[in-house]
Design a protein around this motif. Structure first.
Motif, short mmCIF file in Angstrom:
data_model
loop_
_atom_site.label_atom_id
_atom_site.label_comp_id
_atom_site.label_asym_id
_atom_site.label_seq_id
_atom_site.Cartn_x
_atom_site.Cartn_y
_atom_site.Cartn_z
N LEU A 126 0.81 -1.21 0.00
CA LEU A 126 0.00 0.00 0.00
C LEU A 126 0.85 1.26 0.00
CD1 LEU A 126 -2.99 1.28 0.58
CD2 LEU A 126 -2.07 1.49 2.88
N SER A 127 1.83 1.31 0.89
CA SER A 127 2.57 2.56 1.13
C SER A 127 3.90 2.67 0.38
CB SER A 127 2.84 2.70 2.62
OG SER A 127 3.80 1.76 3.03
N GLY A 128 4.46 1.54 -0.03
CA GLY A 128 5.79 1.58 -0.64
C GLY A 128 6.90 1.63 0.39
N HIS A 129 6.55 1.48 1.67
CA HIS A 129 7.52 1.53 2.77
C HIS A 129 7.42 0.25 3.59
CE1 HIS A 129 8.27 5.81 2.03
NE2 HIS A 129 6.98 5.90 1.82
N SER A 130 8.51 -0.08 4.28
CA SER A 130 8.50 -1.30 5.10
C SER A 130 7.63 -1.10 6.33
CB SER A 130 9.92 -1.68 5.51
OG SER A 130 10.38 -0.81 6.51
N GLU A 131 7.20 -2.21 6.89
CA GLU A 131 6.32 -2.14 8.07
C GLU A 131 7.02 -1.56 9.28
OE1 GLU A 131 6.38 -6.35 10.33
OE2 GLU A 131 5.37 -6.37 8.41
N SER A 132 8.35 -1.48 9.27
CA SER A 132 9.06 -0.88 10.41
C SER A 132 8.68 0.60 10.55
CB SER A 132 10.57 -1.02 10.26
OG SER A 132 11.03 -0.30 9.13
N LEU A 133 8.23 1.21 9.45
CA LEU A 133 7.81 2.61 9.48
C LEU A 133 6.64 2.82 10.44
CD1 LEU A 133 8.23 5.41 7.97
CD2 LEU A 133 6.21 4.74 6.69
N ILE A 134 5.73 1.87 10.44
CA ILE A 134 4.54 2.03 11.27
C ILE A 134 4.80 1.57 12.71
CG2 ILE A 134 3.48 -0.22 10.85
CD1 ILE A 134 0.83 1.21 10.58
N LYS A 135 5.84 0.81 12.92
CA LYS A 135 6.13 0.32 14.28
C LYS A 135 6.49 1.47 15.22
CE LYS A 135 6.67 -4.36 13.27
NZ LYS A 135 6.57 -5.57 13.94
N ASP A 136 7.09 2.52 14.70
CA ASP A 136 7.42 3.69 15.52
C ASP A 136 6.36 4.75 15.26
OD1 ASP A 136 8.68 5.50 17.16
OD2 ASP A 136 10.10 6.15 15.64
N PHE A 137 5.14 4.38 15.51
CA PHE A 137 3.99 5.21 15.18
C PHE A 137 3.76 6.27 16.24
CE2 PHE A 137 -0.52 6.08 15.36
CZ PHE A 137 -0.80 6.31 14.03
N PRO A 138 3.32 7.46 15.93
CA PRO A 138 3.14 8.01 14.59
C PRO A 138 4.35 8.77 14.08
CG PRO A 138 2.13 9.49 16.16
CD PRO A 138 2.74 8.36 16.95
N ARG A 196 7.42 8.19 12.78
CA ARG A 196 8.00 7.94 11.46
C ARG A 196 6.97 8.07 10.35
NH1 ARG A 196 11.50 2.76 11.46
NH2 ARG A 196 12.02 3.53 9.41
N LEU A 197 5.72 7.74 10.65
CA LEU A 197 4.67 7.87 9.64
C LEU A 197 4.50 9.33 9.22
CD1 LEU A 197 2.48 6.38 8.02
CD2 LEU A 197 0.90 6.93 9.86
N LEU A 198 4.66 10.24 10.17
CA LEU A 198 4.52 11.66 9.86
C LEU A 198 5.61 12.14 8.91
CD1 LEU A 198 3.48 13.02 13.36
CD2 LEU A 198 2.02 12.67 11.36
N LYS A 199 6.73 11.44 8.86
CA LYS A 199 7.82 11.84 7.95
C LYS A 199 7.45 11.66 6.49
CE LYS A 199 11.51 11.12 11.26
NZ LYS A 199 12.69 10.38 11.64
N ILE A 200 6.48 10.77 6.20
CA ILE A 200 6.08 10.58 4.80
C ILE A 200 4.74 11.26 4.50
CG2 ILE A 200 7.41 8.46 4.50
CD1 ILE A 200 4.71 6.93 4.74
N CYS A 201 4.22 11.98 5.47
CA CYS A 201 2.96 12.70 5.31
C CYS A 201 3.18 13.90 4.38
CB CYS A 201 2.48 13.16 6.68
SG CYS A 201 0.85 13.92 6.66
N HIS A 202 2.20 14.19 3.54
CA HIS A 202 2.28 15.34 2.63
C HIS A 202 2.41 16.62 3.47
CE1 HIS A 202 1.15 18.30 -0.38
NE2 HIS A 202 1.32 17.37 -1.31
#
Length: 182
Positions: A55-67, A69-75
């Motif tokens: 879905l995201s093009g990123h590894s699941e480790s991105l979501i493990k440090d939520f939120p 690291r997820l905010l780093k790919i936010c528009h």
């Protein structure tokens, strides 16, 4: 005593077998649905469904440090709103969060995500979160196209002094301006 001991072992084996069946069903379920979901408790992400990378093009480790690291790919245009929503959700102890925003999938490609988070209570009393990510890019593009078409129509209607009579696909009519009879 030995009999009770054997019964206990047999009961444990049944529990393990049942647990294995549930794990297999859970695995089938997570691989079948297109949405991504995750489970987090005590600040630790315990599970991320396998579709996250697709879905995201990123590894699941991105979501493990939520939120974080997820905010780093936010528009960039959505970042402040998303941060505020997550902060409010956490600080005010809300039971649910529902927000749409864009994430960078790869390079300059962004996709629209609908994120929903629900807080649940384990039977032990501990709280945990279940989160769902859904790709809503196609839906969002349709909404934007309709909005653009409406704006165009409004501009056309506003640019004339004449009355305009229109029918839509359902044969519902509207008149842009009051027609004047001379």
């Amino acid at each position: 005593r030995i009999r009770n001991y054997k019964s206990k072992i047999f009961a444990d084996q049944i529990d393990l077998e049942e647990s294995g069946k549930h794990e297999k069903w859970f695995s089938v379920f997570t691989k079948t649905i297109p949405q991504v979901f995750w489970i987090r408790g005590d600040g630790v992400t315990h599970f991320v469904s396998p579709h996250f990378e697709k879905l995201s093009g990123h590894s699941e480790s991105l979501i493990k440090d939520f939120p974080t690291r997820l905010l780093k790919i936010c528009h960039p245009e959505d970042l402040h709103r998303v941060k505020e929503a997550h902060t409010s959700f956490i600080q005010h102890g809300k039971d649910a969060l529902d927000i749409n925003f864009r994430i960078n999938k790869s390079g300059s490609q962004y996709i629209w995500i609908r994120e929903r988070i629900y807080v649940h209570k384990h039977f032990s009393g501990e709280k945990f979160q279940v989160g769902i990510f859904e790709d809503i890019t196609e839906k969002q593009e349709i909404i934007e196209e309709i909005s653009d078409q409406k704006l165009l129509l409004d501009n056309v209607l506003a640019s004339t002094d004449e009355g305009i009579f229109c029918l839509n696909r359902n044969f519902q009519c509207f008149i842009s301006r009051t027609c004047r009879c001379n």
